[in-house]
Scaffold this active site. Structure first.
Site, PDB file in Angstrom:
ATOM      1  N   GLU A  52      55.732  86.984  20.504  1.00 29.59           N
ATOM      2  CA  GLU A  52      55.215  87.869  21.561  1.00 29.59           C
ATOM      3  C   GLU A  52      56.339  88.783  22.063  1.00 29.59           C
ATOM      4  O   GLU A  52      57.502  88.360  22.199  1.00 29.59           O
ATOM      5  CB  GLU A  52      54.736  86.958  22.700  1.00 29.59           C
ATOM      6  CG  GLU A  52      54.132  87.638  23.904  1.00 29.59           C
ATOM      7  CD  GLU A  52      53.672  86.598  24.941  1.00 29.59           C
ATOM      8  OE1 GLU A  52      53.934  85.384  24.758  1.00 29.59           O
ATOM      9  OE2 GLU A  52      53.044  87.010  25.931  1.00 29.59           O
ATOM     10  N   LYS A 123      46.446  91.182  24.725  1.00 31.76           N
ATOM     11  CA  LYS A 123      46.341  89.840  25.302  1.00 31.76           C
ATOM     12  C   LYS A 123      45.295  89.799  26.415  1.00 31.76           C
ATOM     13  O   LYS A 123      45.374  90.554  27.394  1.00 31.76           O
ATOM     14  CB  LYS A 123      47.711  89.434  25.844  1.00 31.76           C
ATOM     15  CG  LYS A 123      47.830  88.007  26.315  1.00 31.76           C
ATOM     16  CD  LYS A 123      49.297  87.720  26.751  1.00 31.76           C
ATOM     17  CE  LYS A 123      49.534  86.287  27.143  1.00 31.76           C
ATOM     18  NZ  LYS A 123      50.964  86.024  27.465  1.00 31.76           N
ATOM     19  N   CYS A 156      49.944  83.735  23.087  1.00 32.30           N
ATOM     20  CA  CYS A 156      50.429  82.758  24.069  1.00 32.30           C
ATOM     21  C   CYS A 156      49.310  82.165  24.938  1.00 32.30           C
ATOM     22  O   CYS A 156      48.524  81.369  24.447  1.00 32.30           O
ATOM     23  CB  CYS A 156      51.544  83.392  24.912  1.00 32.30           C
ATOM     24  SG  CYS A 156      52.600  82.154  25.729  1.00 32.30           S
TER      25      CYS A 156
END
Lengths: 281, 281
Positions: A52, A123, A156
């Site tokens: 990330e 995300k 994540c």
């Protein structure tokens, strides 16, 4: 009930690159990541996953700081560097990047391949102070049909939500690539494996998909990261890694993505078909 | 963001009883389970969980065989025995039972307490040949409000579906009791911990709930079971067990179910609130 494997489907070597981006050193991070990608490709990998925000580092102190480091995708210099490398090496790359889109900043991951840029994922679930800097992802959970297979992306904290992998599996994803910057979880016992490893193994099993997680290492502005990058098979068993907590490592596995088509756990059971959608709220 | 704990809330001792029911010996299984429940209560446990189909055993060969052993809930003799014991000991019991309801058979679990029967849950996701004998659960995922807290129930293969725990957590469950008969999963490496342990730890973490799993042991009609009963805290860490694969054991933990109200993982994050229901399909 087991579907025949497509005999024409070649095996695919996948690598997850665990390294330590240096905050703010975009040119250095991209250069270092390209060296590591080249090494993975030289070993035979055709799909390479980076962590990330691999180009910028993670711990922004202000929106201005994030904005100053953000780039457009796929037209910015980081996208162009990774894009050119994917073309040169004939591989696919999934890599976390700080994205600017108009006035908005996103915690994103790009997918680029042998024929150029393929897409971007933003995300959906923002962690902690990311909420101060980034806008929540507005592209849903796309599944990219590529020459090597059907790829999903999660970043994540997305992995804390079983819905992420359900959406991707129902969308046909065979493998979900996870650029990540895992941090310790509340109450984590000393020496216990990262909770994220447990979450992603459960998700792979419950959806019959491969999951490839590339985590970062190091301590940035006092925030430690967990390492332990791994590649998980579609029955939930770890097939490569987990890597160490604190050393740069490339985790590699050879997979047949056709295995993700076999969702059966017994003669009568198939993990997606068995959902009781009639009783879920 | 952290909610204050209710200072008046007493701690609760929970036990999961791992034992080996003998196929068809209902009287013996109930008698043995009552001895084990008495021992758990004597040690201070106020909530006791028994395995799936704890009164009959698991591996039915025909519907007739299952029907001959099935009982009504809560009016049958097994329900009455466990119900009387819960009243006598002043505890709550969650126990797997082969249920007959009219013409239908269900793989069920009853909940009975100090004041008598409270409710029943019918397994929503049927495993393997259960599909030949049982009807799919038709009661949804009830959450029972009791004097000790808000209890949900799931049975074995229900735990393969993240939706099960989401439904229960969104319904307010603080602890999910899991009567189970876990079997080895495809591709399980020699000596690897049960996949079920991973699935339930992930579910506890992603929902901020306690999960208490009571598995059986032994080999019945050539079907081995996994044992490894455990109790998991609301951050996904194991707080009791896992038990062995093959020995009768009672796994016990003292918990504050109020901890299940604290869903926060960081200053900005709370696991149920952070769901992106706007982008889930």
């Amino acid at each position: 009930m087991v579907q025949a494997n497509d005999p024409a489907r070649p095996r695919l070597q996948v690598s997850c690159i665990q390294f330590e981006p240096i905050f703010g050193d975009v040119a250095g991070n991209v250069s270092r990541s390209c060296e590591l990608i080249r090494a993975a490709a030289a070993s035979g990998s055709k799909l390479v996953v980076l962590p990330e925000l691999a180009n910028t580092g993670y711990v922004f102190q202000s929106t201005d700081e994030a904005a100053a480091l953000a780039e457009e995708v796929p037209t910015g210099p980081t996208s162009e560097a990774w894009g050119a490398l994917a073309i040169e090496l004939g591989i696919h790359i999934v890599a976390g990047i700080t994205e600017r889109a108009g006035d908005a900043l996103f915690n994103s991951a790009l997918l680029t391949g042998p024929n150029g840029p393929i897409g971007v994922y933003r995300k959906a679930h923002l962690w902690d102070r990311e909420n101060l800097f980034f806008r929540k992802g507005d592209l849903g959970f796309p599944v990219f049909e590529t020459s090597i297979g059907k790829l999903g992306v999660a970043i994540c904290y997305d992995g804390w939500f079983p819905e992420t992998f359900r959406q991707l599996a129902l969308g046909g994803a065979e493998i979900v690539c996870v650029p990540t910057n895992w941090v310790p979880m509340p109450g984590q016992p000393e020496g216990e494996a990262a909770m994220a490893n447990t979450l992603h193994r459960a998700a792979a099993h419950s959806n019959g998909i491969f999951i490839a997680c590339a985590d970062r290492i190091g301590v940035e502005r006092s925030q430690p990261f967990e390492g332990q990058s791994l590649i998980i098979g579609p029955k939930g068993w770890t097939i490569a890694g987990p890597a160490s907590r604190d050393r740069p490592e490339t985790v590699t596995a050879s997979v047949d993505l056709g295995d993700a088509a076999r969702k059966e756990l017994s003669t009568f059971n198939s993990v997606l078909r068995d959902r009781r959608v009639d009783v879920y709220g």
